[in-house]
Write a protein that holds these residues in place. Structure first.
Motif, mmCIF file in Angstrom:
data_model
loop_
_atom_site.group_PDB
_atom_site.id
_atom_site.type_symbol
_atom_site.label_atom_id
_atom_site.label_comp_id
_atom_site.label_asym_id
_atom_site.label_seq_id
_atom_site.Cartn_x
_atom_site.Cartn_y
_atom_site.Cartn_z
ATOM 1 N N LYS A 140 -21.427 37.348 -49.476
ATOM 2 C CA LYS A 140 -20.028 37.770 -49.498
ATOM 3 C C LYS A 140 -19.473 37.939 -48.081
ATOM 4 O O LYS A 140 -18.409 37.408 -47.755
ATOM 5 C CB LYS A 140 -19.915 39.079 -50.280
ATOM 6 N N SER A 141 -20.216 38.682 -47.238
ATOM 7 C CA SER A 141 -19.745 38.875 -45.865
ATOM 8 C C SER A 141 -20.190 37.737 -44.954
ATOM 9 O O SER A 141 -19.422 37.274 -44.102
ATOM 10 C CB SER A 141 -20.257 40.207 -45.326
ATOM 11 N N PHE A 143 -20.660 34.610 -45.494
ATOM 12 C CA PHE A 143 -19.928 33.358 -45.635
ATOM 13 C C PHE A 143 -18.705 33.343 -44.719
ATOM 14 O O PHE A 143 -18.505 32.402 -43.948
ATOM 15 C CB PHE A 143 -19.510 33.159 -47.099
ATOM 16 N N LEU A 144 -17.910 34.410 -44.772
ATOM 17 C CA LEU A 144 -16.699 34.435 -43.947
ATOM 18 C C LEU A 144 -17.032 34.569 -42.467
ATOM 19 O O LEU A 144 -16.360 33.990 -41.615
ATOM 20 C CB LEU A 144 -15.768 35.562 -44.401
ATOM 21 N N ASN A 145 -18.116 35.324 -42.173
ATOM 22 C CA ASN A 145 -18.545 35.420 -40.765
ATOM 23 C C ASN A 145 -18.931 34.059 -40.222
ATOM 24 O O ASN A 145 -18.560 33.689 -39.108
ATOM 25 C CB ASN A 145 -19.734 36.377 -40.640
ATOM 26 N N LEU A 147 -18.027 31.147 -41.368
ATOM 27 C CA LEU A 147 -16.836 30.294 -41.302
ATOM 28 C C LEU A 147 -16.035 30.594 -40.032
ATOM 29 O O LEU A 147 -15.619 29.678 -39.310
ATOM 30 C CB LEU A 147 -15.979 30.510 -42.554
ATOM 31 N N ASN A 148 -15.845 31.872 -39.724
ATOM 32 C CA ASN A 148 -15.134 32.244 -38.491
ATOM 33 C C ASN A 148 -15.880 31.762 -37.257
ATOM 34 O O ASN A 148 -15.279 31.328 -36.282
ATOM 35 C CB ASN A 148 -14.931 33.749 -38.428
ATOM 36 N N THR A 164 -20.257 22.908 -47.057
ATOM 37 C CA THR A 164 -20.954 24.145 -47.385
ATOM 38 C C THR A 164 -21.954 23.944 -48.519
ATOM 39 O O THR A 164 -21.743 23.095 -49.388
ATOM 40 C CB THR A 164 -19.917 25.249 -47.759
ATOM 41 N N VAL A 188 -20.154 33.055 -54.003
ATOM 42 C CA VAL A 188 -18.955 33.270 -53.187
ATOM 43 C C VAL A 188 -17.734 33.095 -54.092
ATOM 44 O O VAL A 188 -17.636 32.098 -54.824
ATOM 45 C CB VAL A 188 -18.892 32.254 -52.021
ATOM 46 N N THR A 192 -11.703 34.010 -52.000
ATOM 47 C CA THR A 192 -11.873 34.598 -50.668
ATOM 48 C C THR A 192 -11.924 33.525 -49.580
ATOM 49 O O THR A 192 -11.950 33.847 -48.388
ATOM 50 C CB THR A 192 -13.181 35.414 -50.574
ATOM 51 N N VAL A 193 -11.952 32.260 -49.984
ATOM 52 C CA VAL A 193 -12.063 31.184 -48.996
ATOM 53 C C VAL A 193 -10.662 30.868 -48.453
ATOM 54 O O VAL A 193 -9.727 30.645 -49.231
ATOM 55 C CB VAL A 193 -12.701 29.922 -49.636
ATOM 56 N N PRO A 194 -10.501 30.892 -47.119
ATOM 57 C CA PRO A 194 -9.197 30.619 -46.519
ATOM 58 C C PRO A 194 -8.609 29.286 -46.998
ATOM 59 O O PRO A 194 -9.339 28.370 -47.370
ATOM 60 C CB PRO A 194 -9.496 30.580 -45.017
#
Ligand SMILES: [Mn+2]
Length: 339
Positions: A140-141, A143-145, A147-148, A164, A188, A192-194
């Motif tokens: 959850k966390s 994935f976005l980390n 991606l950033n 991915t 995921v 939550t995916v941009p």
């Protein structure tokens, strides 16, 4: 701009830690898996695609010896020589990494072995690609980390692709249609995916499917699925890969099927019966055998191996008509003993 998207090729399918009882059969299946990967690469060249994407699980195991890995990646030579860039990420079967120098010397093969982004110029379009290896924990966390950390946001391009190897919510698997639900620790949530992408090249789920982004119609999470039926859970699934193309300013996709072997399970109540009876029941199936069949006999009815008749499975295999692979499994409570 045209691209080919594949995943879950599981090359080196024959290399597993415990020797399979039907070793020759497993090797025949491995060859067919490799042939389907080659077919995807040949299709890429035949349609003059501008990009090849592999979204993880290129190999079946993380412990394949280097010499073998070098042989298995030989189809990438053809892409490299033809000047078709290829983007690859490691999946869970590679334990999220390749040997660091595996693709060295191959021009135009981009391995996203850590969160990275790149900008390619493809047939007049600028195409931004971001990706990272399979994430096992705290998706959850993380994935976005990750991606950033690709720093994709700083890029300006006509089309943006995310590569991915994860499970997204509502992904569908298995013969009875199990769906992964949002909130699971390994899943995921798509919402939550941009929204910064035009195509999400997903891997990990072996069934071909297209899941929409809940907040952006027209953006899809695309699983091309595995290139072959890797397990009995996939026995009814169509197999292939995805071709994407920019048409009228947007990415359109279609599924390109590949030949898939036939899979069959035969259950036999075998506990307490004589070897001869059970062998004859197995022999009754021989007329259905063909060279493209993976067949599994499940012997059931007992709780331990000693409840079953002594059958010479080696001899059975020797006398049966040729199949792709024949498995025998004996049920002991919840466990399967392979013979
Ligand atoms: Mn896989």
């Amino acid at each position: 701009m045209k691209f080919i998207h594949t995943a879950d090729t599981h090359l080196g399918f024959e290399l597993i830690k415990t020797a399979p009882p039907d070793e020759a059969g497993r090797k025949r299946r491995a060859q067919s898996v490799f042939d389907n990967f080659v077919a995807a690469v040949e299709h890429t060249l035949a349609v003059e695609a501008d990009l090849f994407i592999h979204s993880g699980d290129l190999f079946n195991k993380y412990y394949i010896v280097r010499e073998k890995l070098d042989a298995l990646i030989s189809p990438f030579d053809a892409l490299s020589k033809a000047g078709v860039p290829a983007v690859i990420i490691p999946g869970n079967h590679e334990r999220s990494e390749f040997p660091f120098d595996l693709f060295h010397g191959l021009r135009g093969i981009y391995v996203l072995d850590r969160p990275k982004s790149l900008l390619l110029s493809l047939n007049g379009y600028s195409v931004g690609i971001a990706g990272f290896p399979f994430i096992k924990d705290h998706v959850k966390s993380s994935f976005l980390n990750a991606l950033n950390a690709t720093e994709y946001a700083g890029q300006r391009s006509d089309f943006n692709i995310l590569v991915t190897h994860q499970t997204f919510d509502e992904a569908l698997v298995g013969p009875v249609g199990f769906r992964f639900k949002a909130g699971r620790p390994d899943t995921v949530s798509r919402d939550t995916v941009p929204l910064d992408f035009e195509y999400i090249a997903a891997g990990h789920i072996h069934r071909y499917q297209v899941l929409p982004h809940p907040l952006k119609p027209g953006l899809s999470f695309v699983y091309p699925g595995s290139v072959q039926r890797m397990s009995f859970a996939e026995m009814d699934e169509e197999k292939g890969f995805v071709e994407g193309e920019v048409i009228n300013g947007r990415i359109e996709t279609r599924f390109i099927p590949l030949p898939a072997w036939e899979m069959k399970i035969v259950e036999i109540e075998a506990a307490g019966r004589s070897p001869r009876e059970v062998e004859n029941t197995i022999r009754d199936q021989f007329r259905r055998f063909n060279q493209g069949l993976v067949i599994r006999f499940n012997l059931v009815g007992g709780v331990a191996a000693c409840d079953y008749p002594e059958i010479d499975f080696c001899r059975m295999r020797a006398e049966m008509p040729r199949v792709l692979e024949c498995q025998f499994a004996i049920r002991a409570k919840t466990r399967w003993i392979h013979r």
